[in-house]
Scaffold this motif. Sequence first.
Motif, PDB file in Angstrom:
ATOM      1  N   LEU A  47      -8.576  38.175  41.390  1.00 36.72           N
ATOM      2  CA  LEU A  47      -9.335  37.953  40.153  1.00 36.72           C
ATOM      3  C   LEU A  47      -8.491  38.279  38.920  1.00 36.72           C
ATOM      4  CD1 LEU A  47     -12.861  39.315  41.159  1.00 36.72           C
ATOM      5  CD2 LEU A  47     -12.113  36.933  41.028  1.00 36.72           C
ATOM      6  N   ARG A  48      -7.637  39.295  39.042  1.00 40.18           N
ATOM      7  CA  ARG A  48      -6.750  39.622  37.917  1.00 40.18           C
ATOM      8  C   ARG A  48      -5.765  38.476  37.666  1.00 40.18           C
ATOM      9  NH1 ARG A  48      -4.092  43.424  40.043  1.00 40.18           N
ATOM     10  NH2 ARG A  48      -2.117  42.351  40.334  1.00 40.18           N
ATOM     11  N   ILE A  81     -10.689  28.112  45.228  1.00 40.24           N
ATOM     12  CA  ILE A  81     -11.555  29.240  44.879  1.00 40.24           C
ATOM     13  C   ILE A  81     -12.651  28.718  43.952  1.00 40.24           C
ATOM     14  CG2 ILE A  81     -11.664  31.555  43.900  1.00 40.24           C
ATOM     15  CD1 ILE A  81      -8.659  31.815  44.467  1.00 40.24           C
ATOM     16  N   GLN A  82     -13.850  28.550  44.489  1.00 32.83           N
ATOM     17  CA  GLN A  82     -14.931  27.941  43.722  1.00 32.83           C
ATOM     18  C   GLN A  82     -15.485  28.908  42.673  1.00 32.83           C
ATOM     19  OE1 GLN A  82     -14.829  27.710  47.211  1.00 32.83           O
ATOM     20  NE2 GLN A  82     -13.965  25.648  47.079  1.00 32.83           N
ATOM     21  N   LYS A  83     -16.192  28.347  41.712  1.00 30.02           N
ATOM     22  CA  LYS A  83     -16.735  29.104  40.581  1.00 30.02           C
ATOM     23  C   LYS A  83     -17.598  30.271  41.026  1.00 30.02           C
ATOM     24  CE  LYS A  83     -19.375  28.354  36.302  1.00 30.02           C
ATOM     25  NZ  LYS A  83     -20.114  27.341  35.492  1.00 30.02           N
ATOM     26  N   ALA A  84     -18.341  30.101  42.117  1.00 29.88           N
ATOM     27  CA  ALA A  84     -19.257  31.149  42.572  1.00 29.88           C
ATOM     28  C   ALA A  84     -18.539  32.440  42.950  1.00 29.88           C
ATOM     29  CB  ALA A  84     -20.065  30.652  43.775  1.00 29.88           C
ATOM     30  N   ARG A  85     -17.258  32.365  43.303  1.00 29.39           N
ATOM     31  CA  ARG A  85     -16.524  33.554  43.732  1.00 29.39           C
ATOM     32  C   ARG A  85     -15.623  34.122  42.650  1.00 29.39           C
ATOM     33  NH1 ARG A  85     -16.457  34.329  48.971  1.00 29.39           N
ATOM     34  NH2 ARG A  85     -16.684  36.478  48.261  1.00 29.39           N
ATOM     35  N   ARG A  86     -15.527  33.431  41.515  1.00 32.56           N
ATOM     36  CA  ARG A  86     -14.674  33.886  40.420  1.00 32.56           C
ATOM     37  C   ARG A  86     -15.434  34.849  39.509  1.00 32.56           C
ATOM     38  NH1 ARG A  86     -10.373  29.533  38.583  1.00 32.56           N
ATOM     39  NH2 ARG A  86     -10.105  28.325  40.508  1.00 32.56           N
ATOM     40  N   ALA A  87     -14.750  35.416  38.539  1.00 37.44           N
ATOM     41  CA  ALA A  87     -15.381  36.317  37.576  1.00 37.44           C
ATOM     42  C   ALA A  87     -16.532  35.610  36.881  1.00 37.44           C
ATOM     43  CB  ALA A  87     -14.355  36.788  36.550  1.00 37.44           C
ATOM     44  N   GLY A  88     -17.703  36.241  36.873  1.00 38.34           N
ATOM     45  CA  GLY A  88     -18.885  35.656  36.267  1.00 38.34           C
ATOM     46  C   GLY A  88     -19.663  34.748  37.179  1.00 38.34           C
ATOM     47  N   GLY A  89     -19.160  34.505  38.379  1.00 35.40           N
ATOM     48  CA  GLY A  89     -19.842  33.642  39.337  1.00 35.40           C
ATOM     49  C   GLY A  89     -20.983  34.351  40.027  1.00 35.40           C
ATOM     50  N   ALA A  90     -21.801  33.575  40.742  1.00 35.13           N
ATOM     51  CA  ALA A  90     -22.987  34.129  41.385  1.00 35.13           C
ATOM     52  C   ALA A  90     -22.642  35.190  42.421  1.00 35.13           C
ATOM     53  CB  ALA A  90     -23.792  33.000  42.043  1.00 35.13           C
ATOM     54  N   GLY A 105      -2.952  35.260  35.015  1.00 35.25           N
ATOM     55  CA  GLY A 105      -1.813  34.503  35.536  1.00 35.25           C
ATOM     56  C   GLY A 105      -0.958  35.369  36.445  1.00 35.25           C
ATOM     57  N   PRO A 106      -0.343  34.784  37.480  1.00 37.39           N
ATOM     58  CA  PRO A 106       0.514  35.548  38.383  1.00 37.39           C
ATOM     59  C   PRO A 106       1.926  35.675  37.813  1.00 37.39           C
ATOM     60  CG  PRO A 106       0.429  33.288  39.106  1.00 37.39           C
ATOM     61  CD  PRO A 106      -0.451  33.367  37.875  1.00 37.39           C
ATOM     62  N   PRO A 162      -3.340  33.495  46.813  1.00 31.67           N
ATOM     63  CA  PRO A 162      -3.734  32.111  46.566  1.00 31.67           C
ATOM     64  C   PRO A 162      -3.391  31.621  45.164  1.00 31.67           C
ATOM     65  CG  PRO A 162      -5.512  33.312  47.655  1.00 31.67           C
ATOM     66  CD  PRO A 162      -4.475  34.318  47.265  1.00 31.67           C
ATOM     67  N   VAL A 163      -3.371  32.536  44.179  1.00 30.49           N
ATOM     68  CA  VAL A 163      -3.059  32.144  42.806  1.00 30.49           C
ATOM     69  C   VAL A 163      -1.571  31.834  42.676  1.00 30.49           C
ATOM     70  CG1 VAL A 163      -3.322  32.739  40.375  1.00 30.49           C
ATOM     71  CG2 VAL A 163      -4.957  33.631  42.048  1.00 30.49           C
ATOM     72  N   GLU A 164      -0.732  32.694  43.226  1.00 31.56           N
ATOM     73  CA  GLU A 164       0.709  32.421  43.249  1.00 31.56           C
ATOM     74  C   GLU A 164       1.004  31.093  43.939  1.00 31.56           C
ATOM     75  OE1 GLU A 164       3.028  36.656  43.628  1.00 31.56           O
ATOM     76  OE2 GLU A 164       2.119  35.846  45.437  1.00 31.56           O
TER      77      GLU A 164
END
Length: 354
Positions: free
Chosen positions: A261-262, A240-249, A267-268, A231-233
Amino acid sequence: MVPFAGYEMPVQYPAGVMKEHLHTRTAAGLFDVSHMGQVILRPKRGMEALCLGFEALMPVDVLGLAEGRQRYGLFTNETGGILDDLMFAHRGDHLFVVVNAACKEADVAHMRAHLADVAEVEFIADRALIALQGPGAEAALAAMVPEVAAMRFMDVGVFPWQSNELWVSRSGYTGEDGFEVSVPEAGAEGFVRTLLAQEGVAPIGLGARDSLRLEAGLCLYGHDIDTGTSPVEAALTWAIQKARRAGGAREGGFPGAARILRELAEGPERRRVGLRPEGRAPMREGVELFATDGTPLGRITSGGFGPSVEAPVAMGYVPASYAKIGTVIEGELRGKRQPLTVADMPFNPTTYKR
């Protein structure tokens, strides 16, 4: 009519692709998208357990989706690639999911295999799916179902029409305001004929559907995104909402989380970009891309002539160092390399009713 994902589908009607495209941008275009897969997920142990189970399949916040709202989602695999992209709606006591035609059998099997403890997965085989898109869509549908006028982008609702229960979302895949309507098979033809009788509504085929979504910068599964693309590429990080990213709930916990996440953090290596070829000749899927010094970069994944922008447009993948807006690269067309410029997307402004 052509074969498409096991169905007979119209490429165009008598007006032709160009006129159908422009009609959708200026009035209202009607698309039969009944080949898409419609699925209901009914909870076995409550909606919270269902939502948590469903979001374990993708890097998307399902638990935070409000009742009466819809969201774009992506099933990912263990290596961070995309199994399919989809739409899902929270309809109070269940989730309603729409998946791509070519992937629907695999998607249903995927959901049944992974959601067995939290959901009954019901494939809906007796309903048509109709998309009505364009600035005239609201007036045309509201003449039959007045309640839809109050809906905003990504709202969903259930409304009666004659003896039919319509499942309506204010969404689509053209970049225009519009609706997608699931209607019982028995009432589908009457519903479509009544819509087509409304002022400004015309039938639109696959050709214009493709050029409309390309101008809107929207991905086509199996072309712009696939099992090897993250999805990043794919420049789908907005999904990808904040809740599922690094530091998210609820950080991570989805297939391919380590890679995704990497790539979000670092960056891809490559990115999907918009491309504007010089001149009038379109560059289509498969055209190889090169740096101006001849270095191979990637290829075009979707391309054609954009009737609304009156110029060729394309999308493709290039190394991240070449993804900056304004970068000039080259595409090989009929044995000759011709310039393209990396461009912002969408190519044509969206008109969603926010």
